[in-house]
Design a protein around this motif. Structure first.
Motif, PDB file in Angstrom:
ATOM      1  N   ALA A   1       5.931 -14.640  -6.899  1.00  0.00           N
ATOM      2  CA  ALA A   1       4.405 -14.205  -6.620  1.00  0.00           C
ATOM      3  C   ALA A   1       4.600 -12.859  -6.616  1.00  0.00           C
ATOM      4  CB  ALA A   1       3.968 -14.870  -5.615  1.00  0.00           C
ATOM      5  N   ILE A   2       5.198 -12.136  -5.769  1.00  0.00           N
ATOM      6  CA  ILE A   2       5.097 -10.542  -5.620  1.00  0.00           C
ATOM      7  C   ILE A   2       5.503  -9.942  -6.977  1.00  0.00           C
ATOM      8  CG2 ILE A   2       6.256  -8.528  -4.587  1.00  0.00           C
ATOM      9  CD1 ILE A   2       6.632 -10.412  -1.983  1.00  0.00           C
ATOM     10  N   ARG A   3       6.491 -10.523  -7.707  1.00  0.00           N
ATOM     11  CA  ARG A   3       6.704  -9.858  -9.083  1.00  0.00           C
ATOM     12  C   ARG A   3       5.568  -9.851  -9.968  1.00  0.00           C
ATOM     13  NH1 ARG A   3      11.856 -12.373  -8.168  1.00  0.00           N
ATOM     14  NH2 ARG A   3      13.480 -10.880  -7.944  1.00  0.00           N
ATOM     15  N   ILE A   4       4.918 -11.004  -9.931  1.00  0.00           N
ATOM     16  CA  ILE A   4       3.749 -11.099 -10.698  1.00  0.00           C
ATOM     17  C   ILE A   4       2.619 -10.332 -10.109  1.00  0.00           C
ATOM     18  CG2 ILE A   4       1.951 -12.827 -11.495  1.00  0.00           C
ATOM     19  CD1 ILE A   4       4.094 -15.005 -11.234  1.00  0.00           C
TER      20      ILE A   4
ATOM     21  N   ALA B   1      15.694  -2.858  -5.359  1.00  0.00           N
ATOM     22  CA  ALA B   1      16.618  -2.583  -4.303  1.00  0.00           C
ATOM     23  C   ALA B   1      17.978  -3.382  -5.255  1.00  0.00           C
ATOM     24  CB  ALA B   1      16.427  -3.187  -3.058  1.00  0.00           C
ATOM     25  N   PRO B   2      19.200  -3.125  -4.939  1.00  0.00           N
ATOM     26  CA  PRO B   2      20.271  -3.956  -5.203  1.00  0.00           C
ATOM     27  C   PRO B   2      20.773  -5.343  -4.632  1.00  0.00           C
ATOM     28  CG  PRO B   2      21.167  -2.027  -3.903  1.00  0.00           C
ATOM     29  CD  PRO B   2      19.689  -2.323  -3.868  1.00  0.00           C
ATOM     30  N   VAL B   3      19.655  -5.786  -3.904  1.00  0.00           N
ATOM     31  CA  VAL B   3      19.693  -7.088  -3.102  1.00  0.00           C
ATOM     32  C   VAL B   3      18.952  -7.997  -3.558  1.00  0.00           C
ATOM     33  CG1 VAL B   3      20.893  -6.240  -1.124  1.00  0.00           C
ATOM     34  CG2 VAL B   3      18.534  -6.366  -1.448  1.00  0.00           C
ATOM     35  N   PRO B   4      18.782  -9.279  -3.642  1.00  0.00           N
ATOM     36  CA  PRO B   4      17.702 -10.247  -4.184  1.00  0.00           C
ATOM     37  C   PRO B   4      16.517  -9.993  -3.418  1.00  0.00           C
ATOM     38  CG  PRO B   4      19.759 -11.246  -3.719  1.00  0.00           C
ATOM     39  CD  PRO B   4      19.868 -10.055  -3.380  1.00  0.00           C
ATOM     40  N   LEU B   5      15.293  -9.853  -4.109  1.00  0.00           N
ATOM     41  CA  LEU B   5      14.005 -10.056  -3.569  1.00  0.00           C
ATOM     42  C   LEU B   5      13.707 -10.853  -2.442  1.00  0.00           C
ATOM     43  CD1 LEU B   5      11.300  -8.455  -3.356  1.00  0.00           C
ATOM     44  CD2 LEU B   5      10.658  -9.689  -5.275  1.00  0.00           C
TER      45      LEU B   5
ATOM     46  N   GLU C   1       0.825  -1.136  -0.138  1.00  0.00           N
ATOM     47  CA  GLU C   1      -0.081   0.088   0.013  1.00  0.00           C
ATOM     48  C   GLU C   1       0.970   1.318  -0.009  1.00  0.00           C
ATOM     49  OE1 GLU C   1      -2.342  -0.451   3.352  1.00  0.00           O
ATOM     50  OE2 GLU C   1      -3.996  -1.889   2.484  1.00  0.00           O
ATOM     51  N   ASP C   2       1.931   1.093   0.505  1.00  0.00           N
ATOM     52  CA  ASP C   2       2.834   2.501   0.522  1.00  0.00           C
ATOM     53  C   ASP C   2       3.838   2.578  -0.291  1.00  0.00           C
ATOM     54  OD1 ASP C   2       4.766   0.746   1.719  1.00  0.00           O
ATOM     55  OD2 ASP C   2       4.737   1.511   3.629  1.00  0.00           O
ATOM     56  N   GLY C   3       3.934   1.475  -1.099  1.00  0.00           N
ATOM     57  CA  GLY C   3       4.863   1.453  -2.258  1.00  0.00           C
ATOM     58  C   GLY C   3       6.311   1.026  -1.823  1.00  0.00           C
ATOM     59  N   SER C   4       6.168   0.248  -0.542  1.00  0.00           N
ATOM     60  CA  SER C   4       7.578  -0.391  -0.408  1.00  0.00           C
ATOM     61  C   SER C   4       8.263  -1.478  -1.209  1.00  0.00           C
ATOM     62  CB  SER C   4       7.740  -0.575   1.075  1.00  0.00           C
ATOM     63  OG  SER C   4       7.526   0.659   1.909  1.00  0.00           O
ATOM     64  N   LEU C   5       6.867  -2.429  -1.793  1.00  0.00           N
ATOM     65  CA  LEU C   5       7.373  -3.449  -2.366  1.00  0.00           C
ATOM     66  C   LEU C   5       7.997  -3.008  -3.570  1.00  0.00           C
ATOM     67  CD1 LEU C   5       4.462  -6.164  -1.693  1.00  0.00           C
ATOM     68  CD2 LEU C   5       6.869  -6.008  -0.837  1.00  0.00           C
TER      69      LEU C   5
ATOM     70  N   VAL D   1      -1.223 -10.458  -2.267  1.00  0.00           N
ATOM     71  CA  VAL D   1      -0.834  -9.185  -2.161  1.00  0.00           C
ATOM     72  C   VAL D   1      -1.479  -8.220  -2.965  1.00  0.00           C
ATOM     73  CG1 VAL D   1       1.165  -9.008  -3.316  1.00  0.00           C
ATOM     74  CG2 VAL D   1       1.282  -7.966  -1.119  1.00  0.00           C
ATOM     75  N   GLY D   2      -1.918  -8.574  -4.067  1.00  0.00           N
ATOM     76  CA  GLY D   2      -2.754  -7.592  -5.163  1.00  0.00           C
ATOM     77  C   GLY D   2      -3.823  -7.409  -5.002  1.00  0.00           C
ATOM     78  N   MET D   3      -4.425  -8.334  -4.116  1.00  0.00           N
ATOM     79  CA  MET D   3      -5.998  -8.203  -3.879  1.00  0.00           C
ATOM     80  C   MET D   3      -6.373  -7.168  -2.548  1.00  0.00           C
ATOM     81  SD  MET D   3      -6.904 -12.131  -4.186  1.00  0.00           S
ATOM     82  CE  MET D   3      -6.297 -13.108  -5.892  1.00  0.00           C
ATOM     83  N   ARG D   4      -7.464  -6.434  -2.934  1.00  0.00           N
ATOM     84  CA  ARG D   4      -7.814  -5.473  -1.739  1.00  0.00           C
ATOM     85  C   ARG D   4      -8.353  -6.238  -0.447  1.00  0.00           C
ATOM     86  NH1 ARG D   4     -10.466  -0.312  -4.861  1.00  0.00           N
ATOM     87  NH2 ARG D   4      -8.800   0.231  -5.997  1.00  0.00           N
ATOM     88  N   ARG D   5      -9.329  -7.194  -0.669  1.00  0.00           N
ATOM     89  CA  ARG D   5      -9.786  -7.830   0.672  1.00  0.00           C
ATOM     90  C   ARG D   5      -9.609  -9.185   0.433  1.00  0.00           C
ATOM     91  NH1 ARG D   5     -15.827  -4.714   0.984  1.00  0.00           N
ATOM     92  NH2 ARG D   5     -14.776  -2.635   1.385  1.00  0.00           N
ATOM     93  N   SER D   6      -8.504  -9.852   0.956  1.00  0.00           N
ATOM     94  CA  SER D   6      -8.146 -11.232   0.793  1.00  0.00           C
ATOM     95  C   SER D   6      -8.009 -11.930   1.880  1.00  0.00           C
ATOM     96  CB  SER D   6      -6.823 -11.028   0.085  1.00  0.00           C
ATOM     97  OG  SER D   6      -5.847 -10.337   0.783  1.00  0.00           O
ATOM     98  N   GLY D   7      -8.533 -11.368   3.202  1.00  0.00           N
ATOM     99  CA  GLY D   7      -8.458 -12.058   4.355  1.00  0.00           C
ATOM    100  C   GLY D   7      -9.045 -13.470   4.290  1.00  0.00           C
ATOM    101  N   ILE D   8     -10.221 -13.842   3.958  1.00  0.00           N
ATOM    102  CA  ILE D   8     -10.775 -15.085   4.098  1.00  0.00           C
ATOM    103  C   ILE D   8     -10.096 -15.958   2.815  1.00  0.00           C
ATOM    104  CG2 ILE D   8     -12.870 -16.319   3.508  1.00  0.00           C
ATOM    105  CD1 ILE D   8     -13.258 -14.778   6.062  1.00  0.00           C
ATOM    106  N   LEU D   9      -9.651 -15.321   1.802  1.00  0.00           N
ATOM    107  CA  LEU D   9      -9.022 -16.035   0.790  1.00  0.00           C
ATOM    108  C   LEU D   9      -7.515 -16.613   1.377  1.00  0.00           C
ATOM    109  CD1 LEU D   9      -8.817 -17.212  -2.114  1.00  0.00           C
ATOM    110  CD2 LEU D   9      -7.896 -15.009  -2.859  1.00  0.00           C
ATOM    111  N   VAL D  10      -6.944 -15.834   2.136  1.00  0.00           N
ATOM    112  CA  VAL D  10      -5.705 -16.203   2.685  1.00  0.00           C
ATOM    113  C   VAL D  10      -5.931 -17.375   3.383  1.00  0.00           C
ATOM    114  CG1 VAL D  10      -3.715 -15.448   4.336  1.00  0.00           C
ATOM    115  CG2 VAL D  10      -4.546 -13.888   2.615  1.00  0.00           C
TER     116      VAL D  10
END
Length: 231
Positions: free
Chosen positions: A225-228, A96-100, A86-90, A163-172
């Protein structure tokens, strides 16, 4: 100074991320206590529901403690990467110059250290509430020490997938629980085997093998998964 020496090292990146997470955790102290309080509530409710009978509580104590720890970790799973998304850190992680995968592994370790580790320390006290036989406590602690990091690593993959879904509590929860069930079975089963006079080593070895595989593969899978999700 050459360009390579100016880049942050893996340990430096890990230290910076851990420091940031600890500062955010301190600012949200109330939220940080929720998993531990939830686990305590589960234990107390089980004790009340079973009527306080010592023999009955002792027979189900390992399973109750394992379920409490599992649900407490699941409660905080949806927030593992969501705040950074949400804050753009991902996006910054990806640049970043280190592996994700390394940053994912550090964040997963912090998730385990702030949710499961306090419960692991509190397990002897929670066991007393359920009249857990003291000879079963070492096996229970060993199973939790092997199983809880495995749960966090598996949960990191699920959290990254959603992580790309807004409401994923139940899905998680729906995605994570099938992965958590074998860990729960072997973790609680090792204590049950020890209670019956059997060797719990087989179940503990399986947990250890699963943990080794998860340490190697889970950060890579979560990073992919984060990259996708962010592309």
């Amino acid at each position: 100074m050459n360009a390579a020496s100016a880049l942050p090292s893996l340990t430096g990146a890990a230290r910076a991320l851990m420091t940031r997470d600890l500062r955010l955790l301190w600012r949200r102290r109330g939220d940080a206590l929720q998993p531990a309080l939830f686990a305590l509530l589960v234990v107390v409710l089980f004790a009340l529901a079973l009527g306080g009978e010592k023999a009955r509580l002792a027979s189900v104590a390992p399973a109750v403690l394992w379920v409490a720890v599992l649900l407490a970790g699941l409660l905080a799973l949806d927030t593992l990467f969501r705040g950074d998304a949400e804050d753009g850190s991902l996006e910054q992680w990806m640049l970043a110059p280190v592996p994700l995968a390394w940053l994912v592994a550090v964040r997963t370790f912090m998730h385990w250290a702030t949710t499961a580790l306090p419960l692991l320390v509190a397990t002897p006290a929670l066991g007393e509430l359920l009249h857990l036989p003291r000879d079963q406590l070492p096996v229970l602690l060993a199973s939790l020490a092997l199983g809880t990091p495995l749960l966090s690593l598996l949960g990191a993959v699920v959290a990254a997938l959603t992580v790309g879904m807004r409401r994923s509590g139940i899905l998680v929860a729906l995605l994570a629980l099938p992965l958590y069930v074998p860990v729960l079975v072997f973790g609680a089963g090792s204590v049950a085997a020890a209670a019956q006079g059997l060797d719990p080593g087989g179940a503990l070895l399986l947990l250890g093998a699963g943990l080794v595989l998860a340490v190697v593969l889970a950060p890579l899978a979560a990073a992919a998964a984060i990259r996708i999700a962010l592309t």
